[in-house]
Design an enzyme around this catalytic site. Structure first.
Site, PDB file in Angstrom:
ATOM      1  N   GLY A 243      92.955  27.104  22.699  1.00 50.10           N
ATOM      2  CA  GLY A 243      92.602  26.970  24.102  1.00 50.10           C
ATOM      3  C   GLY A 243      93.703  27.064  25.128  1.00 50.10           C
ATOM      4  O   GLY A 243      93.413  27.093  26.322  1.00 50.10           O
ATOM      5  N   GLY A 282      94.041  31.534  19.977  1.00 53.62           N
ATOM      6  CA  GLY A 282      93.532  32.902  19.885  1.00 53.62           C
ATOM      7  C   GLY A 282      94.092  33.714  21.035  1.00 53.62           C
ATOM      8  O   GLY A 282      94.930  34.599  20.879  1.00 53.62           O
ATOM      9  N   ARG A 283      93.651  33.330  22.255  1.00 56.12           N
ATOM     10  CA  ARG A 283      94.066  34.053  23.450  1.00 56.12           C
ATOM     11  C   ARG A 283      95.586  34.132  23.599  1.00 56.12           C
ATOM     12  O   ARG A 283      96.126  35.184  23.952  1.00 56.12           O
ATOM     13  CB  ARG A 283      93.487  33.328  24.679  1.00 56.12           C
ATOM     14  CG  ARG A 283      93.652  34.072  25.977  1.00 56.12           C
ATOM     15  CD  ARG A 283      93.276  33.163  27.169  1.00 56.12           C
ATOM     16  NE  ARG A 283      92.084  32.398  26.956  1.00 56.12           N
ATOM     17  CZ  ARG A 283      90.863  32.767  27.362  1.00 56.12           C
ATOM     18  NH1 ARG A 283      90.700  33.891  28.010  1.00 56.12           N
ATOM     19  NH2 ARG A 283      89.822  31.990  27.137  1.00 56.12           N
ATOM     20  N   ARG A 320      84.464  39.864  30.741  1.00 57.57           N
ATOM     21  CA  ARG A 320      84.953  38.591  31.289  1.00 57.57           C
ATOM     22  C   ARG A 320      84.777  38.469  32.801  1.00 57.57           C
ATOM     23  O   ARG A 320      84.382  37.405  33.282  1.00 57.57           O
ATOM     24  CB  ARG A 320      86.419  38.344  30.889  1.00 57.57           C
ATOM     25  CG  ARG A 320      86.621  38.293  29.351  1.00 57.57           C
ATOM     26  CD  ARG A 320      87.977  37.749  28.937  1.00 57.57           C
ATOM     27  NE  ARG A 320      88.126  36.350  29.247  1.00 57.57           N
ATOM     28  CZ  ARG A 320      88.775  35.875  30.268  1.00 57.57           C
ATOM     29  NH1 ARG A 320      89.414  36.697  31.082  1.00 57.57           N
ATOM     30  NH2 ARG A 320      88.816  34.590  30.495  1.00 57.57           N
ATOM     31  N   CYS A 351      74.801  50.979  34.251  1.00 57.16           N
ATOM     32  CA  CYS A 351      73.743  51.022  35.258  1.00 57.16           C
ATOM     33  C   CYS A 351      73.457  49.667  35.874  1.00 57.16           C
ATOM     34  O   CYS A 351      72.315  49.204  35.853  1.00 57.16           O
ATOM     35  CB  CYS A 351      72.483  51.593  34.638  1.00 57.16           C
ATOM     36  SG  CYS A 351      72.797  53.147  33.826  1.00 57.16           S
ATOM     37  N   GLU A 352      74.484  48.998  36.351  1.00 56.76           N
ATOM     38  CA  GLU A 352      74.294  47.703  37.014  1.00 56.76           C
ATOM     39  C   GLU A 352      75.371  47.512  38.049  1.00 56.76           C
ATOM     40  O   GLU A 352      76.534  47.838  37.801  1.00 56.76           O
ATOM     41  CB  GLU A 352      74.447  46.557  35.993  1.00 56.76           C
ATOM     42  CG  GLU A 352      73.256  46.398  35.116  1.00 56.76           C
ATOM     43  CD  GLU A 352      73.301  45.105  34.320  1.00 56.76           C
ATOM     44  OE1 GLU A 352      73.817  44.089  34.827  1.00 56.76           O
ATOM     45  OE2 GLU A 352      72.820  45.141  33.189  1.00 56.76           O
ATOM     46  N   TYR A 381      89.276  38.654  23.779  1.00 55.62           N
ATOM     47  CA  TYR A 381      87.911  38.530  24.286  1.00 55.62           C
ATOM     48  C   TYR A 381      87.482  39.732  25.135  1.00 55.62           C
ATOM     49  O   TYR A 381      86.752  39.600  26.099  1.00 55.62           O
ATOM     50  CB  TYR A 381      87.732  37.217  25.063  1.00 55.62           C
ATOM     51  CG  TYR A 381      88.082  36.003  24.238  1.00 55.62           C
ATOM     52  CD1 TYR A 381      87.294  35.625  23.165  1.00 55.62           C
ATOM     53  CD2 TYR A 381      89.233  35.255  24.509  1.00 55.62           C
ATOM     54  CE1 TYR A 381      87.624  34.521  22.386  1.00 55.62           C
ATOM     55  CE2 TYR A 381      89.573  34.151  23.735  1.00 55.62           C
ATOM     56  CZ  TYR A 381      88.760  33.789  22.676  1.00 55.62           C
ATOM     57  OH  TYR A 381      89.088  32.712  21.907  1.00 55.62           O
TER      58      TYR A 381
HETATM   59  N1  LLP Z   1      89.163  27.118  17.978  1.00 58.87           N
HETATM   60  C1  LLP Z   1      87.864  26.973  18.286  1.00 58.87           C
HETATM   61  C2  LLP Z   1      87.057  26.038  17.526  1.00 58.87           C
HETATM   62  C3  LLP Z   1      87.305  27.726  19.334  1.00 58.87           C
HETATM   63  O1  LLP Z   1      86.028  27.578  19.637  1.00 58.87           O
HETATM   64  C4  LLP Z   1      88.122  28.640  20.044  1.00 58.87           C
HETATM   65  C5  LLP Z   1      87.561  29.452  21.125  1.00 58.87           C
HETATM   66  C6  LLP Z   1      89.470  28.769  19.669  1.00 58.87           C
HETATM   67  C7  LLP Z   1      89.968  27.976  18.631  1.00 58.87           C
HETATM   68  C8  LLP Z   1      90.412  29.706  20.350  1.00 58.87           C
HETATM   69  O2  LLP Z   1      90.529  29.468  21.699  1.00 58.87           O
HETATM   70  P1  LLP Z   1      91.646  30.251  22.540  1.00 58.87           P
HETATM   71  O3  LLP Z   1      92.997  29.798  22.067  1.00 58.87           O
HETATM   72  O4  LLP Z   1      91.463  31.692  22.321  1.00 58.87           O
HETATM   73  O5  LLP Z   1      91.361  29.860  23.946  1.00 58.87           O
HETATM   74  N2  LLP Z   1      85.141  34.206  25.593  1.00 58.87           N
HETATM   75  C9  LLP Z   1      85.937  33.238  26.343  1.00 58.87           C
HETATM   76  C10 LLP Z   1      86.673  32.319  25.423  1.00 58.87           C
HETATM   77  C11 LLP Z   1      85.775  31.617  24.456  1.00 58.87           C
HETATM   78  C12 LLP Z   1      86.543  30.767  23.494  1.00 58.87           C
HETATM   79  C13 LLP Z   1      85.672  30.228  22.424  1.00 58.87           C
HETATM   80  N3  LLP Z   1      86.332  29.433  21.454  1.00 58.87           N
HETATM   81  C14 LLP Z   1      86.858  33.972  27.290  1.00 58.87           C
HETATM   82  O6  LLP Z   1      86.873  35.203  27.294  1.00 58.87           O
HETATM   83  O7  LLP Z   1      87.559  33.355  28.090  1.00 58.87           O
END
Ligand code: LLP
Length: 423
Positions: A243, A282-283, A320, A351-352, A381
């Site tokens: 996160g 992740g991000r 996003r 088309c939006e 993402y």
């Molecule tokens: N661990 C769990 C249990 C999670 O649910 C997530 C993300 C992560 C790790 C990794 O989070 P990160 O470090 O990437 O923030 N689609 C959204 C983000 C959704 C994240 C969902 N879970 C966006 O584009 O901002």
């Protein structure tokens, strides 16, 4: 002056004497020519550096959250650099396994894992299953009765902490579909149940407070909230989830993975937590490592209103902005450092009217049909949340490093779109 801030470009970005962009030693316009557009261009060395940074910051057990960006090359890369992999579905599990990542390096997530997903994960021997509900524990009991396998599990705990981010990606608050609530006593009941169960081996706890969190202090709050429970449980592992945010646009600042790790370690030490602490970024691994390159097909000036610049991608390669109102910068790969004195709306070809990539996109004068236009910080993402709306194929992905580029995901074709259509 409104020049694209260089720190939003991948680490290996260089501007050639003629003003054009190179990533990983490769000319971006030449990549667009060779692989077509839209195109995701990743700086492979940056992905590797961020993985190493995560391992240095958190130690063994830190996992890459594959939902941010996944293909076999990415799974292998994260594994080679020492990370475990967080997979949140049977599909992510299948890709990680197909990449040759050993199952014991995988952590399976999901708030509604199916029997098939749990069965597969137990069969291959994933390292950890992060259990999210009492129903999942029931399912694990049933599966155990059939085959006797005993997976190592973590329990996902909802600490009751509200990280300030977009409400769609907040997960630590009490009113959440994820995890066992700490305050309502479900967390304690889940620990008791696991202890009394022969179908799981409870090794630790997990909490994920949300995504795109800019303030590391929210992790301190979560750790403080969890600490008494962690101590009471005496369990050996704690994952504080992922996160940590990244900067997408000028003026935004986010902690580095190293800084985040230090905050988490210090907070755990201060709270007397002796469990092995890990995380799941992740991000922070993938987002800033890539840009998306589009080709401009239409420039429509609506007198007195605005100029719409339509590119050959859109909200199917980056949902996003439409989903969260997220902002992005824009620049022209042929003149990266040009002063962006004009404001246009960068839209896609779907088309939006909501198919907007950048509502107030700053561009230099002279933007014309046929130009390449790019958005930085699109490595997380985007491709993984993409769709095939309007029956368009999703873009190709290349990894660039040391002057070479390799195709890691090819562009989808009409044949791909028809592959599942059996009527
Ligand atoms: N661990 C769990 C249990 C999670 O649910 C997530 C993300 C992560 C790790 C990794 O989070 P990160 O470090 O990437 O923030 N689609 C959204 C983000 C959704 C994240 C969902 N879970 C966006 O584009 O901002």
């Amino acid at each position: 002056m409104s020049v694209l801030p260089r720190h939003l470009l991948p680490d290996s970005a260089e501007v050639a004497p003629d003003g054009s962009l190179r990533i990983g030693g490769c000319d971006v316009a030449a990549l667009a020519e060779e692989y077509g557009t839209p195109l995701f261009v990743y700086d492979e060395d940056q992905l590797r550096d961020r993985c190493r940074e995560a391992v240095a910051a958190f130690g063994d057990g830190v996992a890459y959250a594959t939902k941010a960006f996944l293909c076999r090359a990415m799974a292998r890369l994260a594994h080679e650099e020492g990370m475990h992999l967080d997979v949140a579905s049977g599909g992510e599990l299948a890709i990680a396994l197909a990449a040759g990542v050993p199952a014991d390096r995988l952590v399976l997530h999901g708030n509604n894992k199916s029997d098939d997903e749990l069965l597969r994960a137990r069969e291959v021997g994933v390292g950890r299953i992060v259990v999210d509900s009492f129903d999942e524990l029931d399912r694990l009991d049933r599966l155990h009765a059939a085959d006797g396998r005993v997976p190592k599990v973590l329990l996902r705990i909802t600490p009751g902490v509200e990280a300030h981010t977009h409400e769609f990606v907040m997960t630590g608050q009490d009113d959440s579909k994820f995890g066992f609530g700490l305050k309502v006593g479900d967390a304690a009941r889940a620990v008791e149940r696991c202890r009394a169960s022969a179908s799981v081996e409870l090794v630790g706890l997990h909490a994920h407070i949300g995504s795109q969190v800019f303030v590391a202090g929210f992790y301190e709050q979560a750790i403080e909230a969890l600490a008494p429970f962690v101590a009471e449980s005496g369990l050996a592992e704690l994952s504080i989830g992922g996160g940590i945010g990244v900067a997408y646009v000028e003026g935004e600042e986010a902690p580095s993975i190293t800084e985040w790790g230090a905050v988490v370690r210090d907070a755990c030490a201060a709270a007397g937590i002796t469990a092995r602490v890990s995380a799941e970024p992740g991000r922070a691994i993938a987002a800033a490592a890539a840009i998306t390159v589009y080709r401009v097909g239409t420039v429509k000036e609506v007198p007195g209103i605005r100029t719409f610049v339509a590119c050959d991608g859109g909200f199917i390669d980056n949902p996003r902005p439409a989903l969260y109102g997220s902002g992005y910068e824009t620049f022209l790969p042929r003149s990266v450092d040009a002063d962006r004195t004009e404001t246009v709306r960068l839209v896609g070809k779907h088309c939006e009217s909501g198919d907007v990539l950048v509502a107030e996109a700053r561009v230099p004068p002279g933007l014309r049909v046929g130009d390449l236009i790019a958005t930085p910080v699109t490595g997380a993402y985007g491709r993984t949340m993409g769709s095939n709306y309007n029956s368009l194929g999703r873009p190709a992905v290349v990894f660039a490093s040391g002057g070479d580029a390799r195709l890691v995901i090819r562009r989808e074709t009409d044949e791909d779109l028809l592959a599942t259509d059996v009527g």
